[in-house]
Design a protein around this motif. Structure first.
Motif, PDB file in Angstrom:
ATOM      1  N   GLU A   1      43.768   6.648  39.035  1.00 36.63           N
ATOM      2  CA  GLU A   1      43.014   5.219  39.088  1.00 36.63           C
ATOM      3  C   GLU A   1      42.893   4.701  37.773  1.00 36.63           C
ATOM      4  O   GLU A   1      42.944   5.266  36.625  1.00 36.63           O
ATOM      5  CB  GLU A   1      41.617   5.339  39.342  1.00 36.63           C
ATOM      6  N   ALA A   2      42.987   3.257  37.503  1.00 29.77           N
ATOM      7  CA  ALA A   2      42.904   2.469  36.515  1.00 29.77           C
ATOM      8  C   ALA A   2      41.815   2.330  35.754  1.00 29.77           C
ATOM      9  O   ALA A   2      40.615   2.846  36.158  1.00 29.77           O
ATOM     10  CB  ALA A   2      43.268   1.103  36.888  1.00 29.77           C
ATOM     11  N   GLY A   3      41.792   2.468  34.522  1.00 27.27           N
ATOM     12  CA  GLY A   3      40.545   2.413  33.573  1.00 27.27           C
ATOM     13  C   GLY A   3      40.236   3.693  33.178  1.00 27.27           C
ATOM     14  O   GLY A   3      38.859   3.926  32.881  1.00 27.27           O
ATOM     15  N   ASN A   4      41.127   4.679  33.100  1.00 31.76           N
ATOM     16  CA  ASN A   4      40.570   6.183  32.832  1.00 31.76           C
ATOM     17  C   ASN A   4      40.474   6.193  31.612  1.00 31.76           C
ATOM     18  O   ASN A   4      41.065   5.679  30.617  1.00 31.76           O
ATOM     19  CB  ASN A   4      41.286   7.217  33.644  1.00 31.76           C
ATOM     20  N   SER A   5      39.626   7.199  30.838  1.00 35.73           N
ATOM     21  CA  SER A   5      39.516   7.231  29.303  1.00 35.73           C
ATOM     22  C   SER A   5      40.690   7.688  28.701  1.00 35.73           C
ATOM     23  O   SER A   5      40.878   7.413  27.574  1.00 35.73           O
ATOM     24  CB  SER A   5      38.610   8.456  29.298  1.00 35.73           C
ATOM     25  N   ALA A   6      41.822   8.354  29.098  1.00 34.06           N
ATOM     26  CA  ALA A   6      42.884   8.718  28.400  1.00 34.06           C
ATOM     27  C   ALA A   6      44.011   7.415  28.129  1.00 34.06           C
ATOM     28  O   ALA A   6      44.351   7.303  27.127  1.00 34.06           O
ATOM     29  CB  ALA A   6      43.905   9.823  29.391  1.00 34.06           C
ATOM     30  N   GLN A   7      43.866   6.511  29.328  1.00 36.06           N
ATOM     31  CA  GLN A   7      44.742   5.268  28.870  1.00 36.06           C
ATOM     32  C   GLN A   7      43.832   4.419  27.897  1.00 36.06           C
ATOM     33  O   GLN A   7      44.489   3.771  26.947  1.00 36.06           O
ATOM     34  CB  GLN A   7      44.733   4.502  30.259  1.00 36.06           C
TER      35      GLN A   7
ATOM     36  N   VAL B   1      51.094  12.818  20.038  1.00 36.33           N
ATOM     37  CA  VAL B   1      49.768  12.645  20.067  1.00 36.33           C
ATOM     38  C   VAL B   1      49.026  13.548  21.347  1.00 36.33           C
ATOM     39  O   VAL B   1      49.018  13.135  22.251  1.00 36.33           O
ATOM     40  CB  VAL B   1      49.123  11.480  19.777  1.00 36.33           C
ATOM     41  N   VAL B   2      48.307  14.669  20.945  1.00 35.66           N
ATOM     42  CA  VAL B   2      47.629  15.241  22.057  1.00 35.66           C
ATOM     43  C   VAL B   2      46.105  14.952  21.986  1.00 35.66           C
ATOM     44  O   VAL B   2      45.244  15.204  21.077  1.00 35.66           O
ATOM     45  CB  VAL B   2      47.856  16.604  21.866  1.00 35.66           C
ATOM     46  N   LEU B   3      45.606  14.326  23.067  1.00 37.08           N
ATOM     47  CA  LEU B   3      44.358  13.890  23.366  1.00 37.08           C
ATOM     48  C   LEU B   3      43.464  15.187  23.598  1.00 37.08           C
ATOM     49  O   LEU B   3      43.846  15.902  24.162  1.00 37.08           O
ATOM     50  CB  LEU B   3      44.078  12.822  24.465  1.00 37.08           C
ATOM     51  N   GLY B   4      42.148  15.076  23.010  1.00 34.58           N
ATOM     52  CA  GLY B   4      41.048  15.985  23.478  1.00 34.58           C
ATOM     53  C   GLY B   4      40.641  16.010  24.862  1.00 34.58           C
ATOM     54  O   GLY B   4      41.025  14.905  25.798  1.00 34.58           O
TER      55      GLY B   4
ATOM     56  N   LEU C   1      49.972  12.798  24.815  1.00 31.12           N
ATOM     57  CA  LEU C   1      49.870  13.864  25.998  1.00 31.12           C
ATOM     58  C   LEU C   1      48.496  13.892  26.367  1.00 31.12           C
ATOM     59  O   LEU C   1      47.545  14.046  25.513  1.00 31.12           O
ATOM     60  CB  LEU C   1      50.497  15.149  25.388  1.00 31.12           C
ATOM     61  N   ALA C   2      48.114  13.971  27.541  1.00 34.77           N
ATOM     62  CA  ALA C   2      46.623  13.752  27.984  1.00 34.77           C
ATOM     63  C   ALA C   2      46.611  15.021  28.964  1.00 34.77           C
ATOM     64  O   ALA C   2      47.472  15.281  29.903  1.00 34.77           O
ATOM     65  CB  ALA C   2      46.418  12.526  28.639  1.00 34.77           C
ATOM     66  N   ALA C   3      45.399  15.294  29.320  1.00 35.55           N
ATOM     67  CA  ALA C   3      45.159  16.294  30.412  1.00 35.55           C
ATOM     68  C   ALA C   3      44.802  15.634  31.626  1.00 35.55           C
ATOM     69  O   ALA C   3      44.055  14.330  31.726  1.00 35.55           O
ATOM     70  CB  ALA C   3      43.902  17.261  29.947  1.00 35.55           C
TER      71      ALA C   3
ATOM     72  N   LEU D   1      47.672   3.103  20.138  1.00 34.35           N
ATOM     73  CA  LEU D   1      48.801   2.281  20.085  1.00 34.35           C
ATOM     74  C   LEU D   1      48.509   0.842  19.345  1.00 34.35           C
ATOM     75  O   LEU D   1      49.404   0.494  18.563  1.00 34.35           O
ATOM     76  CB  LEU D   1      49.473   1.985  21.383  1.00 34.35           C
ATOM     77  N   ASP D   2      47.269   0.350  19.475  1.00 38.12           N
ATOM     78  CA  ASP D   2      46.964  -0.938  18.920  1.00 38.12           C
ATOM     79  C   ASP D   2      46.869  -0.921  17.301  1.00 38.12           C
ATOM     80  O   ASP D   2      46.944  -1.764  16.662  1.00 38.12           O
ATOM     81  CB  ASP D   2      45.800  -1.542  19.602  1.00 38.12           C
TER      82      ASP D   2
END
Length: 251
Positions: free
Chosen positions: A153-159, A142-145, A183-185, A166-167
């Motif tokens: 850093e924790a709490g970024n938009s990709a995670q 899955v490739v994120l936009g 896959l994320a940028a 996944l949930d």
């Protein structure tokens, strides 16, 4: 000399170079070989006891920043039209207000690269919601936009988006979480990719508007060369930008 002293020397040298260049190149607009060679510019500037190198530095500085100063190998001249580089910079700056076009170009480039699937049985690129990603046993990428970037850093938009995928699939819990690889940028690298894409698209626009801008053959060759350079930069930065692989783990 210190940095401030050298800056003053370069500024004074730049004024000399600009005057010399103007006087030397003004009679040559219609000539077969426009402009004047860099060694003749230095010769027109330097006085006994001065180093020619400072005028070389000033000439390079002017060539990079002056709006109406053209360069063809070692020859320089002024024109009444802005340089192709300046036109591209202005249009690339304007494209900051057209983020959708830039994002669409990045999406198109990534999808082109993903035609080579590797070992993945399926690739889901730039999906808008988790319901578009099937809940299957086969491993899928899955490739994120570009709206979902990764940073350490924790709490970024990709995670956060990866966790949402996944949930659940839509409104149902996802069963085969371990079959999804995301896959994320990279957030920082995306800014560099964005710049390259904006310059590439700006040069495409200049190419299309060549008649309106009144560009001659030399300028069109510059456009073509710079477009090729930025196209290569975009291709290289795509792989450098989409570099974070996110996957589930079980304690």
């Amino acid at each position: 000399p210190g940095d401030s002293d050298r800056a003053q020397l370069v500024a004074a040298a730049a004024r000399k170079v600009a005057r010399t260049l103007f006087l030397a190149s003004a009679p040559t607009p219609g000539a077969a070989n426009r402009g004047v060679e860099d060694r003749r510019i230095k010769l027109g500037c330097v006085q006994p006891g001065e180093s020619p190198n400072i005028f070389g530095d000033a000439l390079r500085h002017l060539a990079q920043s002056a709006t109406y100063l053209y360069q063809d190998n070692a020859r320089y001249w002024y024109s009444t039209q802005p340089t192709v580089t300046k036109l591209a910079e202005d249009r690339a700056e304007q494209m900051k207000r057209d983020s959708d076009s830039v994002a669409e170009e990045i999406k198109s480039r990534v999808q082109e690269d993903l035609k080579a699937r590797g070992d993945f049985l399926a690739i889901r690129a730039f999906t808008k919601n988790s319901g578009e990603i099937p809940d299957e046993m086969e491993t899928q990428l899955v490739v994120l936009g570009v709206d979902y970037t990764y940073a350490k850093e924790a709490g970024n938009s990709a995670q956060a988006q990866a966790q949402a995928i996944l949930d659940a699939r839509g409104n149902s819990p996802r069963l085969f979480k371990n079959a999804v690889v995301i896959l994320a940028a990279d957030r920082t690298r995306l800014r560099e990719l964005d710049e390259a894409v904006r310059f590439y698209l700006a040069l495409e626009c200049i190419e299309q508007d060549k008649d309106q801008l009144g560009l001659d053959g030399f300028q069109m060759r510059q456009v073509a060369n710079q477009k090729t350079t930025w196209n290569t930069a975009v291709k290289g930065r795509i792989g450098e930008t989409f570099c974070w692989l996110l996957f589930p783990s079980q304690p």
